[in-house]
Design an enzyme around this catalytic site. Structure first.
Site, PDB file in Angstrom:
ATOM      1  N   GLY A  61      -5.591  -9.191   2.588  1.00 24.68           N
ATOM      2  CA  GLY A  61      -6.558  -9.869   3.467  1.00 24.68           C
ATOM      3  C   GLY A  61      -5.921 -10.805   4.472  1.00 24.68           C
ATOM      4  O   GLY A  61      -6.474 -11.850   4.795  1.00 24.68           O
ATOM      5  N   CYS A 117      -5.700  -3.981  10.675  1.00 28.33           N
ATOM      6  CA  CYS A 117      -5.685  -4.153   9.212  1.00 28.33           C
ATOM      7  C   CYS A 117      -7.004  -3.611   8.653  1.00 28.33           C
ATOM      8  O   CYS A 117      -8.075  -4.056   9.056  1.00 28.33           O
ATOM      9  CB  CYS A 117      -5.530  -5.627   8.859  1.00 28.33           C
ATOM     10  SG  CYS A 117      -5.541  -5.900   7.093  1.00 28.33           S
ATOM     11  N   ASN A 177      -0.813   1.641  10.443  1.00 30.29           N
ATOM     12  CA  ASN A 177      -1.132   0.642   9.436  1.00 30.29           C
ATOM     13  C   ASN A 177      -1.631   1.394   8.194  1.00 30.29           C
ATOM     14  O   ASN A 177      -1.631   2.630   8.182  1.00 30.29           O
ATOM     15  CB  ASN A 177      -2.203  -0.320   9.973  1.00 30.29           C
ATOM     16  CG  ASN A 177      -2.047  -1.714   9.373  1.00 30.29           C
ATOM     17  OD1 ASN A 177      -1.848  -1.848   8.169  1.00 30.29           O
ATOM     18  ND2 ASN A 177      -2.130  -2.742  10.205  1.00 30.29           N
ATOM     19  N   GLY A 229       5.074   5.179   4.660  1.00 30.69           N
ATOM     20  CA  GLY A 229       5.578   6.016   3.567  1.00 30.69           C
ATOM     21  C   GLY A 229       7.026   6.440   3.669  1.00 30.69           C
ATOM     22  O   GLY A 229       7.484   7.244   2.849  1.00 30.69           O
ATOM     23  N   THR A 251       6.615  -0.300   1.956  1.00 29.22           N
ATOM     24  CA  THR A 251       6.458  -0.147   0.514  1.00 29.22           C
ATOM     25  C   THR A 251       7.744   0.280  -0.190  1.00 29.22           C
ATOM     26  O   THR A 251       8.016  -0.164  -1.311  1.00 29.22           O
ATOM     27  CB  THR A 251       5.307   0.851   0.246  1.00 29.22           C
ATOM     28  OG1 THR A 251       4.144   0.353   0.915  1.00 29.22           O
ATOM     29  CG2 THR A 251       5.005   0.997  -1.231  1.00 29.22           C
TER      30      THR A 251
END
Ligand SMILES: Cc1cc2nc3c(=O)[nH]c(=O)nc-3n(C[C@H](O)[C@H](O)[C@H](O)COP(=O)(O)O)c2cc1C
Length: 293
Positions: A61, A117, A177, A229, A251
């Site tokens: 958030g 976002c 995103n 990714g 990530t």
């Protein structure tokens, strides 16, 4: 700054001195900060992170200290001799202008405007080419460094959104995103994330990111910064072939910061084995081969 190499994506790791020292030492060519807005934001209530199908699902958030409180952290970042891209957002044009005015004083090497976002109010901007144009052109008029517009695959017509960003003066488009996604606890029988919906990142989003980068690079003249990714050097090569000039990694860093070195070494080996002089030779090559060149 040069739009090339492998960068830390926005929001994945904190930007404390020790983390950034590690990321810089591991070969990151640039560091993108967490997105910073006008005022401090606590973000969503927990749980804010879960896993699903090999990916990460987050609904942080846009937690951030606000641009005025970010000056000290930004100062720390400059000491590492790696270009710093300051990611900013604003829920309205007025807010985005105010953040951009303050951002300039923090001397970033570039500014990334987060328009996308998926679990915050700003998620809607990059669904609309007109709104994207307005936000990008307003911020572009204020800042004196390169401006990158970060867009979303959640929009049905992200290519028009990318074109609007280019027409508004963006120096590059960042795609993608996270994707809107959900996980449900089968025993509690309700969504796991406090915000119910989150953004999916990591390996499951990679083919979607490749498709977006490919589509955008066919339609835009400005560079595309690919993200989504990327975990291995093979992924990086594929992303370059689709049209990415630079690649951000998010990530995958949760497995360790040595991912930058592994990717760089692997790409260099591939280029050598395939007889290419530099990575420039493969950027967008998937388009060229389609067109029979
Ligand atoms: C925990 C988390 C926080 C993130 N925070 C931001 C953010 O503040 N601003 C932003 O533009 N993107 C943010 N992202 C999106 C990433 O920068 C990136 O676009 C996305 O995760 C896809 O790349 P990846 O699969 O390599 O992680 C965040 C992603 C994660 C997982």
């Amino acid at each position: 700054m040069k739009i090339q190499g492998y960068w830390l994506a926005s929001g994945i790791l904190g930007v404390t001195r020790s983390i950034i020292r590690k990321v810089a030492a591991s070969g990151a060519d640039a560091i993108v900060t967490k997105s910073v807005g006008l005022s401090p934001r606590k973000g969503h209530h927990g749980p804010i992170i879960t896993h699903s199908h090999g990916g990460l699902l987050n609904a942080v958030g846009l937690t951030n200290p606000g641009i005025d409180n970010f000056a000290e952290e930004m100062g720390n970042l400059h000491e590492f001799n790696v270009p710093i891209v300051l990611s900013i957002f604003g829920n309205t044009i007025e807010e985005a202008s105010a953040v951009a005015e303050r951002a300039v004083h923090l001397n970033p090497d570039a500014i990334e405007l987060n328009l996308s976002c998926p679990h915050a109010q700003i998620g809607q901007i990059a669904h609309d080419p007109n709104m994207t144009f307005e936000f990008v052109s307003t911020v572009k008029d204020i800042v004196d460094c390169p401006l990158f517009a970060k867009i979303t695959p959640n929009a049905s017509d992200y290519v028009s959104v990318g074109i609007a960003a280019e027409e508004a003066g963006a120096d590059a488009v960042v795609a993608i995103n996270t994707l809107r996604a959900m996980k449900i606890d089968i025993y509690q029988k309700r969504p796991v994330l406090g915000n119910l919906v989150g953004g999916l990142s990591g390996p499951p989003v990679f083919p979607i990111a490749v498709r977006c980068v490919y589509d955008l690079s066919g339609a835009l003249s400005i560079p595309i910064i690919g993200v989504g990714g990327v975990t291995s050097w093979m992924d990086a090569v594929e992303m370059h072939l689709a049209g990415a000039s630079a690649i951000q990694i998010g990530t995958a860093l949760l497995q360790g910061t040595d991912v930058f070195t592994k990717i760089k070494n692997g790409v260099a080996r591939y280029l050598d084995e395939q007889g290419f002089k530099s990575v420039q030779d493969i950027i967008g090559a998937a388009w060229r081969s389609r067109n029979g060149h």
